[in-house]
Motif scaffolding. Structure first.
Motif, PDB file in Angstrom:
ATOM      1  N   ASP A 163      -9.246   3.215  93.612  1.00 43.25           N
ATOM      2  CA  ASP A 163      -8.120   3.091  94.525  1.00 43.25           C
ATOM      3  C   ASP A 163      -6.825   3.174  93.726  1.00 43.25           C
ATOM      4  OD1 ASP A 163      -8.659  -0.522  95.003  1.00 43.25           O
ATOM      5  OD2 ASP A 163      -8.045   0.619  93.237  1.00 43.25           O
ATOM      6  N   ILE A 164      -5.734   3.390  94.435  1.00 40.52           N
ATOM      7  CA  ILE A 164      -4.435   3.481  93.774  1.00 40.52           C
ATOM      8  C   ILE A 164      -3.386   2.905  94.710  1.00 40.52           C
ATOM      9  CG2 ILE A 164      -3.923   5.831  94.606  1.00 40.52           C
ATOM     10  CD1 ILE A 164      -2.744   6.367  91.765  1.00 40.52           C
ATOM     11  N   ARG A 165      -2.406   2.273  94.117  1.00 42.50           N
ATOM     12  CA  ARG A 165      -1.310   1.718  94.908  1.00 42.50           C
ATOM     13  C   ARG A 165      -0.075   2.586  94.751  1.00 42.50           C
ATOM     14  NH1 ARG A 165      -2.721  -2.868  97.195  1.00 42.50           N
ATOM     15  NH2 ARG A 165      -4.585  -3.875  96.384  1.00 42.50           N
ATOM     16  N   SER A 166       0.863   2.421  95.665  1.00 42.25           N
ATOM     17  CA  SER A 166       1.987   3.352  95.732  1.00 42.25           C
ATOM     18  C   SER A 166       2.963   3.220  94.563  1.00 42.25           C
ATOM     19  CB  SER A 166       2.732   3.185  97.057  1.00 42.25           C
ATOM     20  OG  SER A 166       3.191   1.871  97.194  1.00 42.25           O
ATOM     21  N   ASN A 167       2.828   2.177  93.759  1.00 45.69           N
ATOM     22  CA  ASN A 167       3.714   2.037  92.608  1.00 45.69           C
ATOM     23  C   ASN A 167       3.129   2.680  91.349  1.00 45.69           C
ATOM     24  OD1 ASN A 167       1.649   0.192  92.354  1.00 45.69           O
ATOM     25  ND2 ASN A 167       2.948  -1.479  91.616  1.00 45.69           N
ATOM     26  N   VAL A 168       2.013   3.389  91.517  1.00 43.41           N
ATOM     27  CA  VAL A 168       1.322   4.025  90.392  1.00 43.41           C
ATOM     28  C   VAL A 168       1.096   5.492  90.725  1.00 43.41           C
ATOM     29  CG1 VAL A 168      -0.814   4.062  89.041  1.00 43.41           C
ATOM     30  CG2 VAL A 168       0.170   1.877  89.759  1.00 43.41           C
ATOM     31  N   GLY A 169       1.246   6.375  89.737  1.00 46.31           N
ATOM     32  CA  GLY A 169       1.077   7.795  90.001  1.00 46.31           C
ATOM     33  C   GLY A 169      -0.310   8.328  89.697  1.00 46.31           C
ATOM     34  N   GLU A 170      -1.016   7.623  88.801  1.00 43.22           N
ATOM     35  CA  GLU A 170      -2.329   8.101  88.410  1.00 43.22           C
ATOM     36  C   GLU A 170      -3.163   6.922  87.933  1.00 43.22           C
ATOM     37  OE1 GLU A 170      -2.206  11.272  85.562  1.00 43.22           O
ATOM     38  OE2 GLU A 170      -4.372  11.445  85.426  1.00 43.22           O
ATOM     39  N   LYS A 171      -4.456   7.030  88.191  1.00 43.13           N
ATOM     40  CA  LYS A 171      -5.382   5.990  87.736  1.00 43.13           C
ATOM     41  C   LYS A 171      -6.692   6.658  87.362  1.00 43.13           C
ATOM     42  CE  LYS A 171      -7.420   1.626  89.317  1.00 43.13           C
ATOM     43  NZ  LYS A 171      -7.461   0.676  90.463  1.00 43.13           N
ATOM     44  N   LYS A 172      -7.289   6.195  86.280  1.00 43.43           N
ATOM     45  CA  LYS A 172      -8.510   6.835  85.801  1.00 43.43           C
ATOM     46  C   LYS A 172      -9.584   5.786  85.535  1.00 43.43           C
ATOM     47  CE  LYS A 172      -9.864  10.478  82.600  1.00 43.43           C
ATOM     48  NZ  LYS A 172      -9.462  11.344  81.470  1.00 43.43           N
ATOM     49  N   ASP A 173     -10.816   6.159  85.855  1.00 47.05           N
ATOM     50  CA  ASP A 173     -11.957   5.287  85.573  1.00 47.05           C
ATOM     51  C   ASP A 173     -13.107   6.183  85.155  1.00 47.05           C
ATOM     52  OD1 ASP A 173     -13.876   2.807  87.495  1.00 47.05           O
ATOM     53  OD2 ASP A 173     -13.947   3.418  85.397  1.00 47.05           O
ATOM     54  N   GLN A 174     -13.279   6.335  83.885  1.00 45.15           N
ATOM     55  CA  GLN A 174     -14.329   7.177  83.296  1.00 45.15           C
ATOM     56  C   GLN A 174     -14.174   8.608  83.808  1.00 45.15           C
ATOM     57  OE1 GLN A 174     -18.033   5.028  84.034  1.00 45.15           O
ATOM     58  NE2 GLN A 174     -17.541   3.549  82.454  1.00 45.15           N
ATOM     59  N   ARG A 175     -15.120   9.124  84.560  1.00 42.03           N
ATOM     60  CA  ARG A 175     -15.053  10.532  84.990  1.00 42.03           C
ATOM     61  C   ARG A 175     -14.249  10.725  86.269  1.00 42.03           C
ATOM     62  NH1 ARG A 175     -19.195  12.606  86.881  1.00 42.03           N
ATOM     63  NH2 ARG A 175     -20.498  10.764  87.218  1.00 42.03           N
ATOM     64  N   ILE A 176     -13.757   9.640  86.819  1.00 43.04           N
ATOM     65  CA  ILE A 176     -13.050   9.721  88.095  1.00 43.04           C
ATOM     66  C   ILE A 176     -11.573   9.401  87.896  1.00 43.04           C
ATOM     67  CG2 ILE A 176     -12.830   8.653  90.378  1.00 43.04           C
ATOM     68  CD1 ILE A 176     -15.811   8.112  90.284  1.00 43.04           C
ATOM     69  N   ALA A 177     -10.722  10.182  88.528  1.00 44.20           N
ATOM     70  CA  ALA A 177      -9.287   9.904  88.470  1.00 44.20           C
ATOM     71  C   ALA A 177      -8.689  10.167  89.845  1.00 44.20           C
ATOM     72  CB  ALA A 177      -8.600  10.783  87.430  1.00 44.20           C
ATOM     73  N   VAL A 178      -7.638   9.456  90.131  1.00 42.35           N
ATOM     74  CA  VAL A 178      -6.905   9.673  91.375  1.00 42.35           C
ATOM     75  C   VAL A 178      -5.424   9.829  91.031  1.00 42.35           C
ATOM     76  CG1 VAL A 178      -6.750   7.188  91.809  1.00 42.35           C
ATOM     77  CG2 VAL A 178      -6.444   8.788  93.686  1.00 42.35           C
ATOM     78  N   THR A 179      -4.774  10.767  91.692  1.00 46.01           N
ATOM     79  CA  THR A 179      -3.346  10.972  91.525  1.00 46.01           C
ATOM     80  C   THR A 179      -2.658  10.800  92.867  1.00 46.01           C
ATOM     81  OG1 THR A 179      -3.583  13.368  91.872  1.00 46.01           O
ATOM     82  CG2 THR A 179      -3.654  12.590  89.601  1.00 46.01           C
ATOM     83  N   LEU A 180      -1.429  10.353  92.829  1.00 40.51           N
ATOM     84  CA  LEU A 180      -0.662  10.104  94.043  1.00 40.51           C
ATOM     85  C   LEU A 180       0.736  10.678  93.880  1.00 40.51           C
ATOM     86  CD1 LEU A 180      -0.087   8.631  96.780  1.00 40.51           C
ATOM     87  CD2 LEU A 180       0.522   6.618  95.407  1.00 40.51           C
ATOM     88  N   ASN A 181       1.147  11.458  94.868  1.00 40.19           N
ATOM     89  CA  ASN A 181       2.512  11.968  94.926  1.00 40.19           C
ATOM     90  C   ASN A 181       3.138  11.413  96.201  1.00 40.19           C
ATOM     91  OD1 ASN A 181       4.841  13.534  95.473  1.00 40.19           O
ATOM     92  ND2 ASN A 181       4.048  15.238  94.278  1.00 40.19           N
ATOM     93  N   LYS A 182       3.917  10.359  96.041  1.00 37.65           N
ATOM     94  CA  LYS A 182       4.490   9.685  97.214  1.00 37.65           C
ATOM     95  C   LYS A 182       5.497  10.552  97.947  1.00 37.65           C
ATOM     96  CE  LYS A 182       5.951   5.597  97.528  1.00 37.65           C
ATOM     97  NZ  LYS A 182       6.752   4.379  97.263  1.00 37.65           N
ATOM     98  N   THR A 183       6.245  11.335  97.188  1.00 39.12           N
ATOM     99  CA  THR A 183       7.272  12.176  97.810  1.00 39.12           C
ATOM    100  C   THR A 183       6.633  13.192  98.746  1.00 39.12           C
ATOM    101  OG1 THR A 183       8.632  11.917  95.837  1.00 39.12           O
ATOM    102  CG2 THR A 183       9.205  13.717  97.341  1.00 39.12           C
ATOM    103  N   SER A 223      -5.075  12.828  95.453  1.00 42.38           N
ATOM    104  CA  SER A 223      -6.256  13.626  95.132  1.00 42.38           C
ATOM    105  C   SER A 223      -7.255  12.838  94.301  1.00 42.38           C
ATOM    106  CB  SER A 223      -5.855  14.881  94.344  1.00 42.38           C
ATOM    107  OG  SER A 223      -4.949  15.686  95.058  1.00 42.38           O
ATOM    108  N   LEU A 224      -8.503  13.190  94.476  1.00 41.68           N
ATOM    109  CA  LEU A 224      -9.595  12.627  93.677  1.00 41.68           C
ATOM    110  C   LEU A 224     -10.109  13.728  92.752  1.00 41.68           C
ATOM    111  CD1 LEU A 224     -11.647  10.221  93.264  1.00 41.68           C
ATOM    112  CD2 LEU A 224     -13.130  11.461  94.867  1.00 41.68           C
ATOM    113  N   HIS A 225     -10.235  13.398  91.488  1.00 44.16           N
ATOM    114  CA  HIS A 225     -10.727  14.350  90.502  1.00 44.16           C
ATOM    115  C   HIS A 225     -11.993  13.769  89.867  1.00 44.16           C
ATOM    116  CE1 HIS A 225      -6.682  16.407  90.310  1.00 44.16           C
ATOM    117  NE2 HIS A 225      -6.364  15.246  90.828  1.00 44.16           N
TER     118      HIS A 225
END
Lengths: 114, 115
Positions: free
Chosen positions: A49-69, A74-76
């Motif tokens: 999961d990711i919160r709106s104050n963060v742009g990217e978060k990674k956990d081993q092979r999984i990452a999530v990016t957030l573009n609030k604007t 996205s899930l990678h």
């Protein structure tokens, strides 16, 4: 209310390839974005999961990016494995009192071919 | 590990009949939800429940639906007079509380088929 669009509906990759699933949301008040994985016949479970104050978060092979604007996230998944095969749901959560109300996307069926 | 449990796993009913779907949330969780998923479509929010009352509901949750927590452990969804379009998978979920991550813990779902 919130509206979440998720693409693609189906994604087929070879083992070892990367997979990307994209979601857009409509309500700028949404501030929490979880991703759930549902294996066949099982319950949806949170994978990242990711919160709106963060742009990217990674956990081993999984990452999530957030573009609030742009209101998209996205899930990678890198180095995909057959056990990654499942339906993946994105969600955007807006606060309601003390609670979060997640609105889900339609889901992406990821198929990883050995 | 504690889990949300739902019963029945599958129910077949005739149109116009009443249906009760049951859920047992994780015991120390404070927020409860019902979602439904019509085959091939989105997981849709129905209702959230906190402190023994509905905290939020969607436009889908009309007068034919009701929820209650009759005994402090079960959390039920009642559909008063089922319609064909109520056929779906119904998911119950619970969440710990205000200071948690926001993660919802789902049950395995109750598949409702209305004939």
């Amino acid at each position: 209310g919130e509206n979440v669009e998720q693409h693609p509906s189906t994604l087929s990759v070879q083992e070892g390839d990367s997979a990307v699933i994209k979601c857009t949301y409509s309500d700028s008040a949404s501030n929490y974005f979880p991703w759930y994985k549902q294996e066949l016949g099982k319950r949806p479970q949170l994978i990242i999961d990711i919160r709106s104050n963060v742009g990217e978060k990674k956990d081993q092979r999984i990452a999530v990016t957030l573009n609030k604007t742009a209101k998209h996230f996205s899930l990678h998944i890198t180095e995909t494995q057959p056990e990654d095969s499942a339906v993946y749901f994105c969600a955007a959560s807006w606060p309601s009192g003390g609670s979060y109300i997640p609105t889900f996307g339609r889901g992406t069926s990821l198929i990883v071919h050995p | 590990e504690p889990e949300v449990t739902q019963t029945p796993s599958h129910q077949v009913t005739q149109m116009g009949q009443e249906v009760i779907l049951r859920c047992v949330p994780i015991s120390n969780h404070l927020y409860f939800y019902w979602y439904r998923q019509i085959l091939g479509q989105k997981v849709e929010f129905l209702v959230s429940f906190y402190n023994n009352e509905i905290s939020e509901k969607s436009e889908i949750f009309d007068d034919q639906f009701s929820v209650e927590r009759p005994d402090g452990s079960n959390f039920t969804l009642k559909i008063r007079s089922t319609k064909l379009e109520d056929s779906a998978m119904y998911f119950c979920a619970s969440r710990l509380g205000d200071r948690d991550t926001g993660e919802l813990f789902f049950g395995e779902g109750s598949r409702l088929t209305v004939l």
